[in-house]
Design an enzyme around this catalytic site. Structure first.
Site, PDB file in Angstrom:
ATOM      1  N   SER A  99      41.926  43.525  51.680  1.00  0.00           N
ATOM      2  CA  SER A  99      42.523  43.231  50.372  1.00  0.00           C
ATOM      3  C   SER A  99      43.623  44.252  50.131  1.00  0.00           C
ATOM      4  CB  SER A  99      41.468  43.310  49.269  1.00  0.00           C
ATOM      5  OG  SER A  99      40.520  42.277  49.417  1.00  0.00           O
ATOM      6  N   LYS A 174      43.700  36.706  45.903  1.00  0.00           N
ATOM      7  CA  LYS A 174      42.623  37.707  45.909  1.00  0.00           C
ATOM      8  C   LYS A 174      42.780  38.673  44.743  1.00  0.00           C
ATOM      9  CE  LYS A 174      39.108  40.197  46.975  1.00  0.00           C
ATOM     10  NZ  LYS A 174      38.866  40.909  48.222  1.00  0.00           N
TER      11      LYS A 174
END
Length: 296
Positions: A99, A174
């Site tokens: 991420s 995300k």
């Protein structure tokens, strides 16, 4: 001999280890590298092959998967003489499941193209439990053809798999995911303290709340953490702090206001500053307890 692509896996942390193991269970040959010896031993014990370096891990691999904490770590393993791009074969597919910022993913895809390496950004949601159970949500950015090639591999790791757009789109989705999760955990934490201070049976209350409109995957996954004050890390506050920085910065760049998200980002930062960064993000409950006058 397996006809499945040969996989190199870089990064065997809380999420990476069970994900790599699920690929092995699905029949993939996985060669891994990470900095922690015990994680390499775990991979070997579960049928994987251990490599002494990134260069040796990715040599000859058809697919390279990376799962590291943040943009600086992605850049550290991708670039340089000993990095992925200098040592991957032309035509290999690099799937970054970390991420990170959308721009880091875009820059990585451009640099990889010059080396003949294809890239997908494919961050995940579902935490440690989702990784172990292979039910992750996988949000992907990149080319349709590369996504189609990677889909069988993704299906060994997750349940909801969506191509969200071009390079960086997976990371943008995300970031939105982490915004929703943080705000949801904060709301749940506030409700827990309110219920307990009101003398209500917490377990019963959370059960009935989770059966109605207030129910959520967050509440399902984190209910026992709240009840038992069990904050063993499934997803650390430190990492959610990083992710809230990503989403607030990205939102500013596109002109999107995040009034509630900005407040929760500060609450996450406050919890980290108080020494709770290594705890699970459900430990946002501790911050609410402190604000409510309870010693924790």
């Amino acid at each position: 001999m397996s006809t499945l692509p040969k996989v190199a896996w870089i990064g065997l942390g809380i999420m990476g280890s069970p994900m790599a193991e699920n690929l092995i269970k699905a029949g993939y040959s996985v060669t891994g590298f990470t900095l922690e010896r015990e994680k390499l031993d775990r991979l070997a014990a579960n049928g994987g092959t251990v490599a002494p370096s990134i260069a040796e891990a990715v040599e000859g691999a058809d697919v390279i998967v990376t799962m590291v904490p943040a943009s600086p770590q992605v850049e550290a393993i991708a670039y340089g003489e000993d990095g992925i791009l200098e040592n991957a074969r032309k035509g290999a597919l690099l799937i970054d499941m970390s991420s990170i910022t959308p721009q880091t993913s875009i820059d990585l895809a451009e640099a990889a193209r010059e080396k003949g390496v294809r890239v997908l950004d494919a961050p995940v949601s579902g935490g440690e439990a989702g990784a172990v159970e292979a039910v992750l949500s996988i949000m992907v950015g990149g080319e349709q053809a590369d996504f189609d090639q990677a889909r069988p591999l993704f299906e060994a790791l997750g349940r909801t798999i969506v191509l969200c757009g071009p390079h960086g789109a997976g990371q943008t989705v995300k970031a939105a995911n982490q915004l929703i999760v943080a705000v949801n955990i904060q709301a749940c934490a506030e409700a827990v303290v309110f219920l307990e201070k009101s003398g209500v049976d917490l377990g019963a209350a959370l059960d009935v709340l989770n059966g109605g409109l207030a129910g959520s995957t967050v509440l399902t996954r984190k209910k026992d953490n709240f009840i038992n004050r069990d904050f063993a890390p499934g997803f650390r506050i430190d990492l959610h702090h990083k992710d809230m920085g990503i989403v607030t910065d990205a939102a500013r760049n596109v002109g999107a206001a995040l009034p509630v998200g900005a407040v929760v980002a500060q609450l996450v930062a406050s919890l980290r500053a108080q020494g709770d960064g290594g705890l699970d993000h459900s430990a946002l409950l501790r911050a609410v307890e402190r604000l409510s006058g309870r010693q924790v």
